[in-house]
Design a protein around this motif. Structure first.
Motif, PDB file in Angstrom:
ATOM      1  N   VAL A 502       0.845  -1.198   0.000  1.00 27.08           N
ATOM      2  CA  VAL A 502       0.000   0.000   0.000  1.00 27.08           C
ATOM      3  C   VAL A 502       0.879   1.246   0.000  1.00 27.08           C
ATOM      4  CG1 VAL A 502      -1.751   1.301   1.262  1.00 27.08           C
ATOM      5  CG2 VAL A 502      -1.851  -1.208   1.226  1.00 27.08           C
ATOM      6  N   PRO A 503       0.677   2.191  -0.930  1.00 25.33           N
ATOM      7  CA  PRO A 503       1.483   3.414  -0.942  1.00 25.33           C
ATOM      8  C   PRO A 503       1.294   4.196   0.362  1.00 25.33           C
ATOM      9  CG  PRO A 503       0.168   3.213  -2.954  1.00 25.33           C
ATOM     10  CD  PRO A 503      -0.338   2.177  -2.006  1.00 25.33           C
ATOM     11  N   ASP A 504       2.354   4.892   0.790  1.00 22.07           N
ATOM     12  CA  ASP A 504       2.208   5.732   1.972  1.00 22.07           C
ATOM     13  C   ASP A 504       1.718   7.112   1.561  1.00 22.07           C
ATOM     14  OD1 ASP A 504       4.452   7.729   1.638  1.00 22.07           O
ATOM     15  OD2 ASP A 504       5.636   5.883   1.642  1.00 22.07           O
ATOM     16  N   ASP A 505       1.352   7.925   2.520  1.00 20.01           N
ATOM     17  CA  ASP A 505       0.759   9.228   2.225  1.00 20.01           C
ATOM     18  C   ASP A 505       1.767  10.374   2.272  1.00 20.01           C
ATOM     19  OD1 ASP A 505       1.267   9.438   4.920  1.00 20.01           O
ATOM     20  OD2 ASP A 505      -0.834   9.507   5.540  1.00 20.01           O
ATOM     21  N   GLY A 506       3.054  10.041   2.367  1.00 23.93           N
ATOM     22  CA  GLY A 506       4.080  11.071   2.376  1.00 23.93           C
ATOM     23  C   GLY A 506       4.432  11.583   3.756  1.00 23.93           C
ATOM     24  N   ILE A 507       3.690  11.156   4.776  1.00 26.52           N
ATOM     25  CA  ILE A 507       3.989  11.561   6.159  1.00 26.52           C
ATOM     26  C   ILE A 507       4.939  10.526   6.761  1.00 26.52           C
ATOM     27  CG2 ILE A 507       3.065  11.983   8.465  1.00 26.52           C
ATOM     28  CD1 ILE A 507       0.444  12.806   7.198  1.00 26.52           C
ATOM     29  N   PRO A 508       6.100  10.950   7.257  1.00 27.82           N
ATOM     30  CA  PRO A 508       7.037   9.982   7.849  1.00 27.82           C
ATOM     31  C   PRO A 508       6.379   9.200   8.975  1.00 27.82           C
ATOM     32  CG  PRO A 508       8.064  12.147   7.614  1.00 27.82           C
ATOM     33  CD  PRO A 508       6.594  12.321   7.326  1.00 27.82           C
ATOM     34  N   ASN A 509       6.690   7.908   9.041  1.00 31.52           N
ATOM     35  CA  ASN A 509       6.147   7.081  10.118  1.00 31.52           C
ATOM     36  C   ASN A 509       6.751   7.508  11.456  1.00 31.52           C
ATOM     37  OD1 ASN A 509       4.551   5.451   8.490  1.00 31.52           O
ATOM     38  ND2 ASN A 509       6.287   4.110   7.965  1.00 31.52           N
TER      39      ASN A 509
END
Length: 537
Positions: A502-509
């Motif tokens: 699943v692609p991430d939303d650009g916010i660092p984990n």
């Protein structure tokens, strides 16, 4: 039955000739032509409705025409329905424009012969709003099957308006459900400045805000949104003129709330910036025409380049959908046969210039809803002398005879109100499922359908336009108060939807380390001892 569908050819031939003509425009002679042609040997009296579609503009609804024609041919073949009458339509072009639609409404519907007892149109939400705000002044009942703006759900403004497609506010649970299910907390929304889109975006932001209030309590990351708005005249160039970048530097998840011509430009610009699938996601409306991303003169990207951006992105549809495509409905046809016949007409007569548009099946059901309402109104006129006499008075008929439905003119409010009443109480099984309207005249839906752009590995690329992506239905979201329940269809899951993850939303984990209570106490004790040691020595 086959002969009935063959009668569709004249209208489609005319539309095909018009569409193939370079720069051609509809003439008065064209728009006042009647379809199907009135059979002089038929003793039945013709009744007329106006059909207003968009042959150009943000949403091209011309492919709806075969659905309307198939419905009329079936209705006219059933002499027990509308006894003594046949149903026909004249057509005009709204160009998906407010000004053009209103001009067509007066010059080609109200002021042009013959009298129209109803209006089907006006092809898109932008064109429908001004016509629906005026049609009730002439006691014209209006039905739309190519419009879905939430702004149309207003019975005070649009008093004789009915809509076969749920409004786009129903898409909000779909967008929200996708964000929630895939763990996306950050989204950039690029919207066109039209009620059709802005009302949906406002509702979606309200949903995010409501969720954030609970998330603050639960201590989990909040939804964050950035909305970038451009006007319809300048398109996405309006953002550049205002010094606003089309995209955010770090955002990977996007919602495109706009007509497809502008969406094409956004996707092309995304390619030029290297924003490719599956890292970047662009959620769109599934009511766009098939292959809407195939480049036109408005973009300078190839279809292959566009698909490098669009592949795997979700697209959302607030369409009830038929549950059993083989079920023969009251019109005497099933969904599969209707679609096949419509596609055949588009292929044979439009020479595949247009692909099938699902709105055609909604218009098919809309014409049947109108026919049922007219049929009941005819029965009422025959059975209720008081109703008939009131209609005669309004029509200024002095002859000693009952009022007939073909006596209708734009002053006869009693008949217009009776048609409205029967449409309000519509309830039948159509090719799109159960057909009924809410108190605002809008069709309700209980689920949102989620589709995804995927490469067609079985049939290869489309030989006509080079497109290799198809829309595949993967999930649905149940619509209920305060809840958006996302569920995959059988055979679908995260792995089939996102093979690479699943692609991430650009916010660092931001990981959270949980330490047990005993260990916390031990560490505190060591810390305290250290402080004492330092202070003493």
């Amino acid at each position: 039955m086959a002969n009935l569908f063959a009668k569709c050819v004249p209208v489609v031939l005319l539309l095909s000739v018009w569409l193939q003509s370079s720069g051609a425009q509809l003439t008065v002679d064209d728009v006042t032509r009647v379809f199907p042609p009135v059979n002089e040997s038929d003793s039945r009296t013709p009744l007329y409705v106006a059909l207003m579609l968009a042959f150009s503009g943000g949403f091209v609804s011309a492919p709806i025409a075969p659905g309307v024609q198939i419905a009329l041919n079936l209705i006219n073949a059933d002499q027990s329905l509308l006894p003594g009458y046949t149903l026909h339509y004249t057509f005009s072009d709204s160009q998906c424009s407010r000004a053009v639609a209103l001009d067509s409404f007066y010059n080609e519907v109200v002021w042009a012969e013959p009298i129209k007892i109803a209006l089907i149109g006006a092809g898109c939400s932008v064109a429908t709003e001004p016509t629906a705000a005026n049609s009730h002044f002439y006691n014209i009942t209006q039905l739309a099957c190519g419009s879905s703006s939430a702004g149309l759900e207003d019975r005070e403004r649009f008093r004789k308006y009915f809509q076969l497609i749920p409004n786009d506010l129903e898409l909000v649970p779909g967008f929200f459900g996708l964000m929630q299910f895939f763990g996306w907390n950050r989204v950039v929304i690029i919207q066109q400045e039209e009620d059709l889109f802005s009302l949906t975006v406002e509702s979606l932001q309200e949903r995010f805000n409501a969720a954030n209030r609970q998330r603050e309590i639960d201590g989990i990351p909040l939804f964050t949104t950035e909305v970038k708005t451009f006007n319809s005249i300048e398109g996405i160039a309006d953002l550049e003129g205002e010094g606003v970048d089309l995209f955010d530097e770090f955002a990977t998840i996007h919602i495109l709330a706009m007509y497809s011509d502008n969406a094409r430009q956004v996707i092309c610009e995304a390619f030029k910036r290297g924003m490719l699938s599956p890292r970047y996601v662009f959620m769109t409306y599934a009511w766009y025409l098939n292959y809407w991303w195939v480049p036109h003169s408005d973009v300078n990207c190839t279809v292959e380049e566009m698909e490098q951006v669009l592949e795997r992105s979700p697209t959302i549809l607030s369409d009830p959908g038929i549950l059993n495509s083989s079920e023969v409905v009251e019109a005497g046809i099933n969904h599969t046969r209707f679609v096949d016949e419509s596609i055949n007409i588009l292929e044979d007569e439009f020479e595949s210039q247009f692909d099938y548009l699902y709105n055609a099946e909604h218009c098919f059901d809309g014409v049947w809803a109108l026919a049922y309402a007219l049929n009941r109104t005819i029965q009422d006129l025959e059975e209720d002398p008081e109703f008939s006499n009131r209609a005669k008075c309004e029509a200024e008929i002095t002859e000693d005879r009952p009022f007939r439905i073909d006596d209708f003119n734009y002053n006869v409010s009693s008949v217009g109100n009776r048609i409205f009443f029967h449409l309000e109480n519509t309830d039948f099984r159509g090719v799109t499922g159960d057909v009924s309207f809410n108190s605002m005249g809008i069709r309700d839906v209980d689920r949102v359908r989620i589709q995804q752009f995927r490469r067609n590995n079985d049939d290869g690329c489309n030989p006509d336009n080079g497109a290799c992506l198809n829309r595949v239905e993967i999930a649905s979201v149940l619509v209920s108060v305060g809840e958006a329940a996302f569920s995959y269809l059988p055979g679908e899951d995260n792995e089939t939807t996102w093979p690479g993850g699943v692609p991430d939303d650009g916010i660092p984990n931001r990981g959270i380390i949980t330490i047990s209570t005993p260990l916390t106490a031990l560490m505190s004790a060591f810390t305290s001892a250290g402080i004492v040691f330092v202070n003493c020595y």
